[in-house]
Scaffold this active site. Structure first.
Site, PDB file in Angstrom:
ATOM      1  N   ASP A 547       1.005  -1.348  -0.197  1.00  0.00           N
ATOM      2  CA  ASP A 547      -0.096  -0.322  -0.446  1.00  0.00           C
ATOM      3  C   ASP A 547       0.387   1.030   0.000  1.00  0.00           C
ATOM      4  OD1 ASP A 547      -1.790  -1.945   0.478  1.00  0.00           O
ATOM      5  OD2 ASP A 547      -2.968  -0.517   1.667  1.00  0.00           O
ATOM      6  N   GLU A 775      -3.468  -7.276  12.472  1.00  0.00           N
ATOM      7  CA  GLU A 775      -2.655  -7.215  11.654  1.00  0.00           C
ATOM      8  C   GLU A 775      -1.595  -6.442  11.758  1.00  0.00           C
ATOM      9  OE1 GLU A 775      -4.770  -3.850   9.882  1.00  0.00           O
ATOM     10  OE2 GLU A 775      -5.048  -5.051   8.003  1.00  0.00           O
TER      11      GLU A 775
END
Ligand SMILES: *[C@@H]1O[C@H](CO)[C@@H](O)[C@H](O)[C@H]1NC(C)=O
Ligand SMILES: *[C@@H]1O[C@H](CO)[C@@H](O)[C@H](O)[C@H]1NC(C)=O
Length: 805
Positions: A547, A775
């Site tokens: 990302d 995460e």
């Protein structure tokens, strides 16, 4: 040079024409005629070209959603695989069962606390805002049973299920819900169980039906024939029951529908009580009933068996003490199998840590869902997004609360663990993904299939572009499985046949990368899809999976990405392995692999002799910052935009030292005796760069964008936080170099041992502290961050503990 030559030849043409024009008057008519015919031909050609253009456009337009033209990989579905027919295939709800059938009825649980109903609301979808102290599977084998603990203080809700196989229609199953309250207090509690039919594929009627009868839910579908759900209280008091036969506008609106069915009733015991009543929104006909909720007001501690039976199976269903015993036997069997596969007891982990590892695996396997629907996709030739074809996906979701759907590169990491637990499940998951490949060789990165999945995705992430790649980890995982479990792929075996059917698709996928992500320079590659909107500090590269990891500041076609080049090396290597085991011609893949392994070529493109690191190349400047812009007009708010104070230059992006710089090591591109490997290992160990007591940071503390926001609204994501899949790759490569005979073997072995201990210790500590896997983890203090629970690739901790990487 080329341009110049063209000009010259044009001039020559002109001279020729003018010299002939004066030659003869009589030729004028002829010339006119010729001119007309040329003109006509011209019109014809133009019309033809337009027609070709339009039909080509039409053709190109349809390619994006045309399936790859070959046999499907998934051969057996639904009842053809009876043992995996029923399951907790709705991972996005706290407890939800359905079958692996596109039109399966769905079953699920909701609850609310009587005294806190107004401020806590009804629990249904896994939701971070519910702030549960913990929830997740403690044990789940992906096939026959599971047991989950949900702590919604002051209550513990234990949910389990055990299947009873047999018959022609999927067998029976029993789910048990057990609610206890702190201090063994006796408090009223609302439990809801429902059955619903999915009508997003068109009305399920007239072939499917649901109704309520004498305390049970009954139903009929073409696959299941007649079925029945009985509610059998096991322990504790059932105070009040109400139900409704209703029509819900979609599976994504069950909770909303449920709210609308509640009516206030006066009760002598509870004062006012919200109970289910008739659906008065419409004059409901029997065939419109697609949602039958039953609300049970109970007093804790309370335990109930929800017993699903199919008419065609004479074996009695499990309930009561028999269920308790069956569940205990399953749990024992599971623990034995877990130990046999991962040997954590044997390796000396204390029971508490083994239990966490069991939960991590169970959540990975228990997070496997079955979805059906069509993605929205777009290509450069389609004006609007168009639907992909409707298809099923059997997939392990990264996070039940935040990402309850399929993600392409995540799945490759999931497969490393799931494949170790059950090759059957993993090969079936991979087969489903490969059936989602289109005629171009593209697989959409994020799979949002069905109304329930769609309801949880922000609009801007729904449409998938066919220019967008995502690391080919699933291909690499398949090859890894072939390497470590060769016995599964011997000629004539089930998995060998599956792999064989996959082969043409794997070739197409690989080829798609080679063509669509190629860079300008030979053997270079570039992630497509970076867009500079002037707002982002560094335009994101979502397709890379990393990302907001900093790349060249100004996206351009001269860019080349070192991680992608290494992925392509690993992909070529994986294709070689797979082609070899299938006895196909692997020479083409081998040649590409060897070329991409050529360190001189790699170094020419990506090595900075100045910083002695690998890096991306592109139009780049470090002189960027986010600034608040004063609004021109007093009614507008201030905007934060990016400003550039020194122009970008074509150069290596050396300031962004981090995961991307490690890829030649991570994916084992470098030879064991490479000096560059020596340098990477040296850098790896520096605490002011990537090394932390909790694992490797994604971006160096020394990088200008370390932990910097990308926009006003976008906090850092891959800019320092510790991510487990990349730490896994690091461990795997360190072990590889430790085993290889080379000058850095001892160094690699030592780093491997320390990194493994750091990663494992921190994940376990955070689980004990918070009740969740995360995460990512902070590179500063190791605390879990990002979304939770995140039982996707973070669950690789099991393999790391087992030293199986
Ligand atoms: C319900 O949970 C409690 C607390 O974990 C446990 O003691 C009890 O045995 C469970 N009851 C059933 C019926 O499973
Ligand atoms: C819930 O379960 C946990 C773990 O088994 C236990 O430690 C805790 O005491 C239980 N709490 C309640 C309210 O039953």
């Amino acid at each position: 040079m080329v341009r110049h030559r063209k000009v010259v030849s044009l001039k020559t043409d002109k001279i020729d024409t003018s010299s002939s024009s004066g030659s003869s008057e009589s030729s004028i008519g002829n010339k006119t005629f010729k001119f007309l015919s040329v003109w006509k031909t011209g019109v014809g050609v133009v019309c033809f070209l337009i027609a070709v253009y339009i039909s080509t456009l039409g053709y190109l337009e349809t390619r994006v959603n045309t399936p790859f033209d070959d046999d499907k990989v998934v051969k057996e579905t639904g009842l053809q695989i009876p043992e995996r027919y029923w399951g907790t295939y709705r991972p996005g709800v706290y407890l939800g069962l359905k079958s692996r059938e596109p039109r399966s009825p769905v079953f699920g649980m909701m609850w609310y606390e009587l005294s806190a109903a107004t401020h806590k609301g009804i629990r249904h979808w896994c939701d971070q805002n519910d702030n549960l102290a913990t929830y997740g599977w403690l044990r789940h084998d992906g096939v026959t049973f599971g047991e989950q603990l949900i702590t919604d203080l002051p209550h513990n809700i234990t949910t389990s299920f055990v299947k009873t196989p047999g018959g022609e229609h999927g067998g029976h199953w029993t789910a048990r819900i057990n609610v206890t309250t702190k201090g063994n207090a006796r408090v009223p509690f609302m439990l809801i169980w429902y059955a619903a039919l999915d009508e997003s594929l068109g009305p399920a009627a007239p072939h499917s039906r649901l109704w309520y009868e004498d305390g049970s839910i009954l139903g009929h579908t073409p696959q299941l024939h007649n079925f029945r759900i009985n509610f059998v209280p096991y322990k504790g008091k059932l105070l009040h029951t109400s139900y409704s036969e209703a029509h819900a506008p979609g599976l994504h609106l069950l909770k909303e529908k449920f709210y609308s069915l509640l009516k206030i009733e006066r009760s002598s015991m509870f004062g006012k009580l919200a109970v289910l009543g008739p659906d008065d929104e419409l004059n409901i006909k029997e065939k419109d009933i697609n949602f039958v909720p039953i609300q049970l007001l109970v007093e804790t501690p309370f335990s109930i068996d929800i017993v699903y039976t199919t008419e065609d199976l004479s074996t009695p269903p499990l309930m009561g003490d028999k269920y308790t015993r069956a569940l205990e036997a399953k749990k024992m069997q599971f623990d034995l199998e877990f130990e046999e596969k991962f040997k954590l007891d044997e390796k000396g982990y204390p029971p508490q840590d083994v239990a966490i590892a069991r939960a991590a695996l169970s959540n990975m396997v228990g997070g496997v869902g079955y979805f059906f629907g069509a993605s929205r996709v777009q290509s450069q030739y389609t004006k609007e997004p168009v639907p992909y074809w409707r298809a099923p996906l059997y997939t392990g979701v990264p996070s039940r609360s935040f990402f309850p759907r399929g993600f392409l590169w995540d799945e490759g990491f999931h497969g490393l663990l799931i494949g170790r637990w059950s090759p059957d499940i993993q090969m079936d998951i991979a087969a489903h993904w490969m059936d989602l490949i289109n005629v171009e060789g593209w697989i959409p990165r994020e799979q949002i299939l069905g109304a329930e999945a769609l309801a949880r995705v922000p609009k801007e992430f729904v449409v998938q572009s066919n220019a967008a790649a995502n690391p080919p980890m699933l291909l690499i995982q398949l090859a890894h499985m072939v390497k470590i479990r060769p016995e599964l792929f011997v000629s004539g075996s089930k998995h060998r046949n599956t792999l064989d059917r996959m082969y043409s698709r794997l070739q197409a996928w690989y080829q798609w990368f080679q063509v669509s992500q190629r860079g300008d320079e030979p053997t270079s590659y570039r992630w497509r899809g970076r867009e500079d909107d002037g707002l982002q500090l560094n335009p994101k590269t979502l397709t890379s999976g990393l990302d907001d990891y900093p790349r060249a500041s100004h996206p351009s076609d001269i860019e080349r990405h070192v991680d992608l080049r290494c992925w392509m090396f690993a992909a070529a290597d994986a294709m070689t392995t797979i082609a070899d085991v299938l006895q196909r011609d692997s020479s083409k893949y081998e040649a590409t692999r060897d070329q991409l392994a050529d360190e001189d070529l790699l170094n020419d493109l990506h090595w900075s002799s100045h910083t002695q690191t690998y890096a991306d190349f592109g139009l780049h400047t470090d002189a960027v910052k986010l600034v608040r812009q004063q609004p021109k007009n007093p009614n507008e708010g201030a905007r934060v935009i990016r400003t550039v104070t020194a122009p970008p230059q074509p150069r290596l992006v050396t300031s962004a030292f981090g995961y991307v710089s490690l890829f030649p090591m991570l994916l084992k591109v470098l030879k064991p005796d490479s000096e560059k490997l020596g340098k990477i290992l040296e850098d790896l160990d520096k605490p002011d760069l990537l090394w932390s007591p909790y694992g490797l940071r994604s971006l160096s503390k020394s990088a200008p964008l370390y932990m910097k926001r990308n926009t006003e609204h976008d906090p850092p994501y891959w800019r320092g936080q510790i991510w487990i899949p990349i730490n896994y790759l690091a461990l795997s490569s360190l072990k590889h170099y430790a085993k290889a005979d080379g000058p850095y073997a001892a160094r690699a072995a030592e780093l491997n041992a320390r990194l493994r201990d750091n990663v494992v210790r921190n994940i376990l500590n955070e689980y004990k502290r918070t009740g969740y896997l995360f995460e990512q983890y902070s590179g500063e203090d190791g605390k879990g961050s990002g979304c939770k629970p995140f039982n996707g690739w973070t669950a690789l901790v099991v393999l790391i503990m087992a030293d199986e990487y």
